[in-house]
Design a protein around this motif. Structure first.
Motif, short mmCIF file in Angstrom:
data_model
loop_
_atom_site.label_atom_id
_atom_site.label_comp_id
_atom_site.label_asym_id
_atom_site.label_seq_id
_atom_site.Cartn_x
_atom_site.Cartn_y
_atom_site.Cartn_z
N LYS A 137 1.90 1.71 -3.01
CA LYS A 137 2.49 0.64 -2.19
C LYS A 137 3.27 -0.31 -3.09
N GLU A 159 6.50 1.32 -3.90
CA GLU A 159 7.41 1.20 -2.75
C GLU A 159 8.09 -0.17 -2.76
N GLN A 179 11.62 6.94 0.92
CA GLN A 179 10.84 8.03 1.51
C GLN A 179 10.21 8.92 0.46
N ALA A 228 7.03 7.17 -0.35
CA ALA A 228 6.10 7.32 0.77
C ALA A 228 5.49 8.72 0.78
N ARG A 265 3.00 8.92 -2.00
CA ARG A 265 1.83 8.13 -1.61
C ARG A 265 0.92 8.96 -0.71
N GLN A 266 1.50 9.66 0.24
CA GLN A 266 0.73 10.50 1.15
C GLN A 266 0.07 11.65 0.38
#
Length: 174
Positions: free
Chosen positions: A75, A78, A156, A159, A162-163
């Motif tokens: 996060k 990001e 993205q 993200a 992160r996932q």
């Protein structure tokens, strides 16, 4: 703000935007609003200035690492990409542009990367309850890869990393 602070701030913006090689001393003095004599008096050399800029950026980035979980780490990345831009890792760009032949720059880059790796190792252990060198390495690669891919894929990429990290962490906890 001291002259050195002003010089470092202006230099970081110029190096980040234009690169280290393309940013000459004239551009640096103009950006900081100082004379070349003042620049050399405070910075010494361009390589010393680059190392100083990297050191200051490392301190700012380290504050993003002061989190309590791997998810929060991504996060923070990001947020960094959104606020600072998506031009890739300034440290790796410095190493690439200087060819790894400048000890003060190599030292700054290696210290920065070691700090990230150490923090990730701590967070992996905190999140899973045990040290896991392979999982730590996987998260490092996701983190570094997300930084690089953000250059052309945007937020993205972070993200997605992160996932992926969340999936790895969940598997490690089960």
């Amino acid at each position: 703000m001291t002259i050195m602070d002003k010089l470092v701030t202006a230099s970081e913006a110029l190096f980040d935007r234009h690169g280290f090689t393309a940013t000459g001393m004239d551009k640096l003095t103009q950006g900081a609003g100082i004379s070349s004599r003042t620049l050399y008096k405070h910075a010494g050399s361009k390589n010393a200035l680059i190392a100083r800029v990297l050191g200051e950026r490392d301190k700012r980035f380290a504050r993003r690492l002061e989190v309590e979980s791997i998810d929060a780490l991504f996060k923070g990345l990001e947020d960094w990409v959104r606020l600072e831009g998506r031009r890739g890792c300034l440290f790796l760009r410095a190493l690439g542009e200087t060819g790894g032949d400048t000890p003060e720059i190599v030292d700054a880059v290696l210290a920065h990367k070691a700090r990230i790796a150490e923090r990730i190792a701590v967070l992996v252990e905190h999140d899973t309850g045990h040290a896991d060198a392979m999982l730590t390495e996987q998260v490092i690669v996701l983190f570094e890869g997300a930084t690089a891919a953000a250059v052309y894929r945007g937020e993205q990429a972070v993200a997605a990393a992160r996932q992926s990290a969340a999936t790895l962490m969940a598997e490690a906890r089960s």
